[in-house]
Scaffold this active site. Structure first.
Site, PDB file in Angstrom:
ATOM      1  N   ALA A   1      -8.326  -2.623  -6.001  1.00  0.00           N
ATOM      2  CA  ALA A   1      -8.214  -2.758  -5.025  1.00  0.00           C
ATOM      3  C   ALA A   1      -7.323  -0.596  -4.710  1.00  0.00           C
ATOM      4  O   ALA A   1      -6.613  -0.648  -6.282  1.00  0.00           O
ATOM      5  CB  ALA A   1      -6.882  -3.188  -4.294  1.00  0.00           C
ATOM      6  N   ASP A   2      -7.650  -0.642  -4.587  1.00  0.00           N
ATOM      7  CA  ASP A   2      -6.344   1.193  -3.682  1.00  0.00           C
ATOM      8  C   ASP A   2      -5.350   1.432  -3.337  1.00  0.00           C
ATOM      9  O   ASP A   2      -4.456   2.139  -3.673  1.00  0.00           O
ATOM     10  CB  ASP A   2      -7.303   2.305  -3.473  1.00  0.00           C
ATOM     11  CG  ASP A   2      -8.786   2.720  -4.387  1.00  0.00           C
ATOM     12  OD1 ASP A   2      -8.273   3.583  -4.927  1.00  0.00           O
ATOM     13  OD2 ASP A   2      -9.745   1.726  -4.141  1.00  0.00           O
ATOM     14  N   ARG A   3      -5.247   0.109  -2.453  1.00  0.00           N
ATOM     15  CA  ARG A   3      -3.996  -0.077  -1.699  1.00  0.00           C
ATOM     16  C   ARG A   3      -3.663  -1.283  -1.109  1.00  0.00           C
ATOM     17  O   ARG A   3      -4.868  -1.681  -0.466  1.00  0.00           O
ATOM     18  CB  ARG A   3      -3.500   0.887  -0.533  1.00  0.00           C
ATOM     19  CG  ARG A   3      -2.307   0.962  -0.587  1.00  0.00           C
ATOM     20  CD  ARG A   3      -1.743   2.162   0.761  1.00  0.00           C
ATOM     21  NE  ARG A   3      -1.609   3.395   0.230  1.00  0.00           N
ATOM     22  CZ  ARG A   3      -0.839   4.244   0.146  1.00  0.00           C
ATOM     23  NH1 ARG A   3      -0.479   3.985   1.643  1.00  0.00           N
ATOM     24  NH2 ARG A   3      -0.924   5.413  -0.126  1.00  0.00           N
TER      25      ARG A   3
ATOM     26  N   ALA B   1      -7.053  -2.145   1.085  1.00  0.00           N
ATOM     27  CA  ALA B   1      -8.902  -0.910   0.890  1.00  0.00           C
ATOM     28  C   ALA B   1      -8.991  -0.801  -0.656  1.00  0.00           C
ATOM     29  O   ALA B   1      -7.848  -0.710  -1.581  1.00  0.00           O
ATOM     30  CB  ALA B   1      -7.570   0.740   1.408  1.00  0.00           C
TER      31      ALA B   1
END
Length: 385
Positions: A257-259, A267
């Protein structure tokens, strides 16, 4: 045991990164000597992976201040605590602009900003303040391996028990992943760390991974890592996920995950949402593995996550080794870039990330444990942050 790859080497005031744009055919280490080079490496994706870009940003600030403390005469910004703050704060803001979707980068820059301010508030001298920021910048990078191993074990053990709960043996597991979330993304890896942990504990049968177009982090980087670690694996193109689920027993999808928003919306690299929809259709557990720094409780749901759009050209060209292989003057495989689309297309949609709704996610794993949805079908992430 095979040795994992790494993306950053640092010692004292020296930083080198592996140029991930040239992998898997050429291993080139690039020196990072200033803030601008660090920003460019992150923005151009010479280095990528949410933990790795946060680590490079933090290390570049430490490098910058270390060299300033050794300079004779010292730079003007070391003349007072206030001038140091006024110099460092814009640097941290500049580094954050390199990849705004990845919350780890923002967490790292905010952390260094807090360290700077707390040292100022404590009334320390300018050199002591600089040394505090230097030390904390190095800690950002050093802490990754331990937290990666913790979350990989949490997630791997949870999956084994989940398979057993459904009547399986918990052995010979097949796991699909998207993009690259291994040691090249820094540390031990997140989702690929979970796969590595299952392999090391004798629970994995095979890893599957998507090519992850248009940047092909799967077929270039995950493929290289799995081969290096001697983990049995199979590559599929992004549009084969549904076919794979129809014809092969897949026990889980594990992604990074990036966020992660407060409600669990996540995301991650483009194509993750597609895999989540198909996993839900086939009742396959969908696991997000990421450090605490990726959880952004200030964002209520996925619609509040900024999505980076990459240059359109990146969706039109591919880079790789020439085939049949030939060597360049340095003995490396010659590489080239080719265009695969007509020139002058007037419509190209190229987001780097998509958002998977929390309702499609089975479990969210951090170094603190595993979060699953409650009776109301919603995530409470308070136990894993």
């Amino acid at each position: 045991m095979a040795e994992a790859l790494t993306s950053i080497k640092s010692s004292d005031d020296k930083i080198e990164i592996i140029n991930q744009l040239l992998l898997p055919h050429t291993t080139e280490w690039l020196r990072i000597d200033n803030i601008e080079q660090a920003h460019d490496a992150i923005k151009s994706m010479k280095i990528r992976g949410a933990p790795a870009i946060a680590s490079l940003a933090a290390l570049s600030v430490s490098q910058h201040l270390t060299r300033a403390l050794r300079a004779d005469p010292p730079p003007e910004f070391l003349s007072s605590p206030e001038s140091l703050r006024d110099h460092v704060s814009p640097i941290l803001s500049f580094l954050f602009t390199a990849r705004p979707t990845a919350v780890n980068l923002g967490a790292a820059t905010r952390r260094l900003s807090r360290t700077l301010q707390s040292s100022l508030d404590a009334g320390k001298g300018v050199r002591a303040i600089a040394e505090d920021v230097i030390e904390d910048g190095r800690l950002v990078a050093a802490e990754d391996v331990g937290r990666n191993k913790a979350m990989s074990k949490w997630g791997g053990d949870w999956l084994v028990e989940e398979v057993k709960r459904k009547g399986g043996s918990g052995e010979a597991l097949n796991v699909l992943t998207v993009c690259n979330t291994g040691s090249l993304a820094y540390g031990y890896g997140t989702a690929l760390g979970l796969i590595t942990y299952l392999h090391e504990s004798g629970k994995l049968r095979r890893a599957y991974y998507t090519q992850t177009a248009p940047y092909h982090q799967g077929s270039r980087l995950t493929a290289l890592e799995l081969k290096t670690l001697q983990i049995p694996s199979t590559m599929i193109v992004d549009t084969m996920v549904g076919s794979l689920f129809q014809h092969h027993k897949i026990h889980a999808v594990a992604v990074g995950a990036d966020r992660i928003a407060a409600n669990g919306d996540t995301a991650n690299k483009i194509g993750t949402y597609n895999a989540a929809v198909l996993a839900a259709r086939h009742k396959i557990p969908f696991i997000v593995v990421a450090p605490i720094t990726t959880v952004d409780l200030d964002v209520a749901h996925g619609s509040g996550i900024p999505i980076e759009h990459r240059p359109p050209l990146e969706a039109c060209v591919v880079r790789g080794a020439l085939y049949p292989p030939s060597l360049d003057g340095q003995g490396n495989k010659a590489q080239g870039t080719v265009m695969i689309t007509p020139e002058g297309l007037d419509g190209i949609y190229n987001p780097s990330f998509d958002v998977t709704p929390g309702e499609l996610i089975t479990a969210i794993v951090t170094e603190k444990g595993v979060a699953t949805k409650g009776g109301d079908g919603k995530f409470d992430l308070s136990s894993v942050v």
